[in-house]
Design a protein around this motif. Sequence first.
Motif, PDB file in Angstrom:
ATOM      1  N   ARG A 627     -19.566  83.857   0.597  1.00  0.00           N
ATOM      2  CA  ARG A 627     -19.257  82.422   0.539  1.00  0.00           C
ATOM      3  C   ARG A 627     -19.881  81.669   1.709  1.00  0.00           C
ATOM      4  NH1 ARG A 627     -14.420  83.072  -0.251  1.00  0.00           N
ATOM      5  NH2 ARG A 627     -13.540  82.928   1.834  1.00  0.00           N
ATOM      6  N   VAL A 628     -19.876  82.252   2.910  1.00  0.00           N
ATOM      7  CA  VAL A 628     -20.338  81.545   4.105  1.00  0.00           C
ATOM      8  C   VAL A 628     -21.854  81.629   4.264  1.00  0.00           C
ATOM      9  CG1 VAL A 628     -20.224  81.490   6.623  1.00  0.00           C
ATOM     10  CG2 VAL A 628     -18.137  81.821   5.290  1.00  0.00           C
ATOM     11  N   LEU A 629     -22.415  82.832   4.134  1.00  0.00           N
ATOM     12  CA  LEU A 629     -23.840  83.035   4.392  1.00  0.00           C
ATOM     13  C   LEU A 629     -24.678  83.142   3.128  1.00  0.00           C
ATOM     14  CD1 LEU A 629     -23.696  85.627   7.332  1.00  0.00           C
ATOM     15  CD2 LEU A 629     -23.832  83.141   7.449  1.00  0.00           C
ATOM     16  N   GLY A 630     -24.034  83.444   2.003  1.00  0.00           N
ATOM     17  CA  GLY A 630     -24.775  83.610   0.764  1.00  0.00           C
ATOM     18  C   GLY A 630     -24.965  85.084   0.424  1.00  0.00           C
ATOM     19  N   PRO A 631     -25.211  85.385  -0.842  1.00  0.00           N
ATOM     20  CA  PRO A 631     -25.285  86.795  -1.272  1.00  0.00           C
ATOM     21  C   PRO A 631     -26.505  87.548  -0.776  1.00  0.00           C
ATOM     22  CG  PRO A 631     -25.852  85.318  -3.075  1.00  0.00           C
ATOM     23  CD  PRO A 631     -25.369  84.453  -1.963  1.00  0.00           C
ATOM     24  N   ASP A 632     -27.563  86.838  -0.358  1.00  0.00           N
ATOM     25  CA  ASP A 632     -28.810  87.506   0.028  1.00  0.00           C
ATOM     26  C   ASP A 632     -29.037  87.567   1.533  1.00  0.00           C
ATOM     27  OD1 ASP A 632     -29.419  87.823  -2.670  1.00  0.00           O
ATOM     28  OD2 ASP A 632     -30.420  85.885  -2.779  1.00  0.00           O
ATOM     29  N   HIS A 633     -28.101  87.052   2.309  1.00  0.00           N
ATOM     30  CA  HIS A 633     -28.276  87.098   3.771  1.00  0.00           C
ATOM     31  C   HIS A 633     -28.178  88.551   4.254  1.00  0.00           C
ATOM     32  CE1 HIS A 633     -27.423  86.473   8.065  1.00  0.00           C
ATOM     33  NE2 HIS A 633     -27.984  85.282   7.907  1.00  0.00           N
ATOM     34  N   PRO A 634     -28.981  88.943   5.262  1.00  0.00           N
ATOM     35  CA  PRO A 634     -28.928  90.326   5.750  1.00  0.00           C
ATOM     36  C   PRO A 634     -27.531  90.792   6.144  1.00  0.00           C
ATOM     37  CG  PRO A 634     -30.859  89.237   6.626  1.00  0.00           C
ATOM     38  CD  PRO A 634     -30.077  88.184   5.901  1.00  0.00           C
ATOM     39  N   ASP A 635     -26.736  89.917   6.757  1.00  0.00           N
ATOM     40  CA  ASP A 635     -25.382  90.324   7.130  1.00  0.00           C
ATOM     41  C   ASP A 635     -24.539  90.639   5.900  1.00  0.00           C
ATOM     42  OD1 ASP A 635     -26.142  89.910   9.708  1.00  0.00           O
ATOM     43  OD2 ASP A 635     -24.890  88.144  10.062  1.00  0.00           O
ATOM     44  N   THR A 636     -24.739  89.878   4.832  1.00  0.00           N
ATOM     45  CA  THR A 636     -24.024  90.145   3.581  1.00  0.00           C
ATOM     46  C   THR A 636     -24.467  91.472   2.992  1.00  0.00           C
ATOM     47  OG1 THR A 636     -23.983  87.750   3.190  1.00  0.00           O
ATOM     48  CG2 THR A 636     -23.410  89.174   1.348  1.00  0.00           C
ATOM     49  N   LEU A 637     -25.767  91.752   3.040  1.00  0.00           N
ATOM     50  CA  LEU A 637     -26.270  93.018   2.510  1.00  0.00           C
ATOM     51  C   LEU A 637     -25.719  94.197   3.311  1.00  0.00           C
ATOM     52  CD1 LEU A 637     -30.002  92.037   1.836  1.00  0.00           C
ATOM     53  CD2 LEU A 637     -28.086  92.027   0.238  1.00  0.00           C
ATOM     54  N   HIS A 638     -25.666  94.067   4.638  1.00  0.00           N
ATOM     55  CA  HIS A 638     -25.064  95.131   5.464  1.00  0.00           C
ATOM     56  C   HIS A 638     -23.611  95.359   5.064  1.00  0.00           C
ATOM     57  CE1 HIS A 638     -28.283  96.037   8.218  1.00  0.00           C
ATOM     58  NE2 HIS A 638     -28.414  94.789   8.591  1.00  0.00           N
ATOM     59  N   SER A 639     -22.887  94.266   4.838  1.00  0.00           N
ATOM     60  CA  SER A 639     -21.482  94.386   4.459  1.00  0.00           C
ATOM     61  C   SER A 639     -21.334  95.094   3.119  1.00  0.00           C
ATOM     62  CB  SER A 639     -20.852  92.989   4.397  1.00  0.00           C
ATOM     63  OG  SER A 639     -19.511  93.052   3.982  1.00  0.00           O
ATOM     64  N   ASN A 641     -23.411  97.284   1.893  1.00  0.00           N
ATOM     65  CA  ASN A 641     -23.688  98.693   2.182  1.00  0.00           C
ATOM     66  C   ASN A 641     -22.457  99.389   2.756  1.00  0.00           C
ATOM     67  OD1 ASN A 641     -26.147  99.755   1.409  1.00  0.00           O
ATOM     68  ND2 ASN A 641     -27.224  99.140   3.267  1.00  0.00           N
ATOM     69  N   ASN A 642     -21.818  98.729   3.723  1.00  0.00           N
ATOM     70  CA  ASN A 642     -20.652  99.332   4.367  1.00  0.00           C
ATOM     71  C   ASN A 642     -19.520  99.571   3.373  1.00  0.00           C
ATOM     72  OD1 ASN A 642     -21.932  99.327   6.853  1.00  0.00           O
ATOM     73  ND2 ASN A 642     -21.098  97.338   7.454  1.00  0.00           N
ATOM     74  N   GLU A 661     -27.731 100.564  -4.691  1.00  0.00           N
ATOM     75  CA  GLU A 661     -28.975 100.293  -5.423  1.00  0.00           C
ATOM     76  C   GLU A 661     -29.366  98.822  -5.327  1.00  0.00           C
ATOM     77  OE1 GLU A 661     -28.888 103.788  -8.853  1.00  0.00           O
ATOM     78  OE2 GLU A 661     -27.920 101.856  -9.253  1.00  0.00           O
ATOM     79  N   SER A 662     -28.385  97.936  -5.440  1.00  0.00           N
ATOM     80  CA  SER A 662     -28.701  96.503  -5.362  1.00  0.00           C
ATOM     81  C   SER A 662     -29.135  96.121  -3.948  1.00  0.00           C
ATOM     82  CB  SER A 662     -27.498  95.667  -5.804  1.00  0.00           C
ATOM     83  OG  SER A 662     -26.446  95.731  -4.867  1.00  0.00           O
ATOM     84  N   VAL A 663     -28.465  96.687  -2.937  1.00  0.00           N
ATOM     85  CA  VAL A 663     -28.847  96.390  -1.554  1.00  0.00           C
ATOM     86  C   VAL A 663     -30.245  96.926  -1.259  1.00  0.00           C
ATOM     87  CG1 VAL A 663     -28.307  96.808   0.873  1.00  0.00           C
ATOM     88  CG2 VAL A 663     -26.466  96.310  -0.738  1.00  0.00           C
ATOM     89  N   ASP A 674     -40.363 100.089   4.873  1.00  0.00           N
ATOM     90  CA  ASP A 674     -40.276 100.891   6.091  1.00  0.00           C
ATOM     91  C   ASP A 674     -39.309 100.341   7.126  1.00  0.00           C
ATOM     92  OD1 ASP A 674     -42.082 102.709   5.120  1.00  0.00           O
ATOM     93  OD2 ASP A 674     -43.813 101.857   6.155  1.00  0.00           O
ATOM     94  N   HIS A 675     -38.630  99.234   6.819  1.00  0.00           N
ATOM     95  CA  HIS A 675     -37.689  98.691   7.791  1.00  0.00           C
ATOM     96  C   HIS A 675     -36.479  99.632   7.915  1.00  0.00           C
ATOM     97  CE1 HIS A 675     -34.743  95.982   9.674  1.00  0.00           C
ATOM     98  NE2 HIS A 675     -35.791  95.276  10.080  1.00  0.00           N
ATOM     99  N   PRO A 676     -35.934  99.813   9.123  1.00  0.00           N
ATOM    100  CA  PRO A 676     -34.780 100.710   9.285  1.00  0.00           C
ATOM    101  C   PRO A 676     -33.613 100.388   8.350  1.00  0.00           C
ATOM    102  CG  PRO A 676     -35.653 100.108  11.424  1.00  0.00           C
ATOM    103  CD  PRO A 676     -36.414  99.290  10.426  1.00  0.00           C
ATOM    104  N   ASN A 677     -33.380  99.107   8.058  1.00  0.00           N
ATOM    105  CA  ASN A 677     -32.289  98.773   7.133  1.00  0.00           C
ATOM    106  C   ASN A 677     -32.566  99.331   5.739  1.00  0.00           C
ATOM    107  OD1 ASN A 677     -31.062  97.373   9.196  1.00  0.00           O
ATOM    108  ND2 ASN A 677     -31.741  95.362   8.495  1.00  0.00           N
ATOM    109  N   THR A 678     -33.818  99.280   5.323  1.00  0.00           N
ATOM    110  CA  THR A 678     -34.192  99.833   4.016  1.00  0.00           C
ATOM    111  C   THR A 678     -34.047 101.347   4.021  1.00  0.00           C
ATOM    112  OG1 THR A 678     -35.797  98.026   3.821  1.00  0.00           O
ATOM    113  CG2 THR A 678     -35.981  99.829   2.247  1.00  0.00           C
TER     114      THR A 678
END
Length: 777
Positions: A627-639, A641-642, A661-663, A674-678
């Motif tokens: 809701r705050v950052l949006g569904p595609d923000h990196p912080d949302t993607l990390h969340s 994943n967690n 899979e979606s993240v 090759d990014h560490p998050n990926t």
Amino acid sequence: MHNLSHAHAPILGRDAELAWLDQVVREGNSVITQAVHGLGGVGKSTLALHYARAHRQDHTLTWWITADSPERITAGLAALAERLQARPTSHVSTANQATWALTWLQTHPGWLLVLDNVEDPAHLEPHLGQLDAGHVLITSRRATGWRHLAHPVRIDVLAPGPAADLLGRASGHTSPDHRPALTELAADLGYLPLALEQAGAYITRHHVSITTYRERLAHHPARIHATPARAGQHEATVARVWHLTLDSIAAQDPLAVRLLSVLAWLAPDQLPRDVLTVLGQDVLAVDEALALLADYSMITLTPDTVSVHRLVQTTTRTIDPHDPHRTQDAVTTARHHATALLNAALPDGDPEVDLGAWPRWKALLPHIHAHAALTEPRHDPPGTDRLFSMTALFLARQGQTDLAVAYGERAVHTAARLHGTLHPDTLASRNNLAMAHQAAGDPNSAIPLHESVLADSVRTLGPDHPYTLNSRNNLARAYHAANDVDRAISLHESILADSARVLGPDHPLTLTTRNNLARAYQAADDVDRAIPLHESVLADSARVLGPDHPLTLTTRDYLASAYQAAGHLDRAIEVFESVIADCERVLGPRDPQTLASRGGLASAYQAAGDLDRAIPLHESILADLERVLGPDHPDTLHSRNNLGIAYWKAGDAARAIPLHESVLADFEHLLGPDHPNTLATRDYLASAHRAAGDLDRAIPLYESVLADCERVLGPDRSLTLITRGNLASAYEAAGDLDRAVPLLETTVRTAERVLGPEHPSTTVFREILQRALTGDG
């Protein structure tokens, strides 16, 4: 007896007002005088006419007088006398006839006198003071000045539903299929009855669709609002009604018209009143001008705010060469003045960290948004670049990163056009745009911009200028975000030395640089250097800036994260829980920093095996981040994943796998393969497949991730180490001890060296190796 005109159709949306008028009249024993006031076009006369016609049988006489001047009031009373006497009175003066009518009204109770469109309450004093029976209903744009003359009652625009009904009836578009379009157009017109009638008549007479009318309205508002609902009634248009009102206001106070023109370039609701005086204007003169506008119902005034009907704004800012209030020069001057007022009204200080200024920012933000939407970038005057650049910084801090980037880009283009690319104001705008990209999780856009700003700052300001030092710090942070940790550490270390030398050890930039350096050490798996540095920064930040300063709160969050990385979970959880309480108190529960700390706590619970507390917390954080950052923000993607990790650790791999899979798809698109998050997400996905018992899919995925981690990060980085251990554990679970044991032995040796012999991950790898060696599976 009456002289009422015909009511064209039943009135819509005014049941409450009609019932209230009826109650007041029925309960009164002596003369009852009500003054219905409101914005021109709101339907005051229509309401009065429908009331009068509906209650005609309740009165012995119903008489309507157009009362916009003393002369017309007298003429209306004279006409009443002529009707009552039923004989020629041409030999009697108008004034005497009016006196005769007032005498008759004094001696005959039970009548209703409607005084329509009263311009000035003082015009009624000579007449109303003589009446002590019957009922008087007044309509006027004037909200004040009634005192003992009448009880003023404000009538507002229609509610959305009745407004759409009125528009549908006027346009002939009454089918349910037309309802959405009618609702949108009614909102465009601010639910003003006169504008709705005009729109419906235009649609009917010109045989155009509602969509076409909205297009016409957007491109030709002046001509559209000047088109009457019925042929020949040019006096009864929004444009004409408000033009006459402004003529009256301008004759009394030209400043009031200029203020209304400025208000047209801001949001319609709740502008802080002090914005209109931030450039040193005469406060008393502004108060008087605002009061006059409120008298004529052109604005709504409270002790703290000013609001304007959106259609008043649209008409006021539309150029009309035939209207002296809306010439090209007048409209342009008002637009530029609105820019200057907003710019001057901005709080001093850094919008990222000055929490005391945030309420002011939030009050101004709707007006900045409106001003940006109403103006074209190519016409932005001086000051717009600072206005939008500072807004970009505030929005980035609030997590509204897409808007922040848009404002930052406009600020850069405007600053370059006005000042040139190397001007300090342009450099500041370029830096703030880079920060907005960085906050949006886009280091690939941020880094080149930071690098160019730094090069230009060194050339124009010098290497030791505070702005140059800050640019170097921002570039180092961008390198860190892009996982170029070695370059980030090197740059932070050099900045720290220069900042301490130039600004001093307690300067906020020096403290920030120390914090960022500690964070970079942690990213390089060097928690032995990260933790003491975070602890010293925390002590100094609390001493210099205070315990509730954003830098102090952020440092506590970073310290808790470092404790967790070092395996000190009890200390991490304790610090996370305390900083969350303070963040919620100081910043609010939905602030990005608060959400980040809550995410850290959930991960700490998870690492401690407390999934019953971790999973609900992860779920609530994810909902808030979306809701705050949006569904595609990196912080949302990390969340996301967690949450997936927590699900498969709890045995619910079926819910975890789609999340990972979606993240993974989002990180590959956003950051690259090759990014560490990926890479980390691929490891999480392999672990989810393993938790589901699907080793045939887990093992090849682990193998490919390990190869890429060793190539990209090196053999000793924590992600490489964890992936190697996960692969070895999967081999062991598949019974392939020939591959499991050597890989586990390598993993344990590396973990003891890199993480330490007592780190939880080292202990887990050692236990798996022991199990493989003894065959206790």
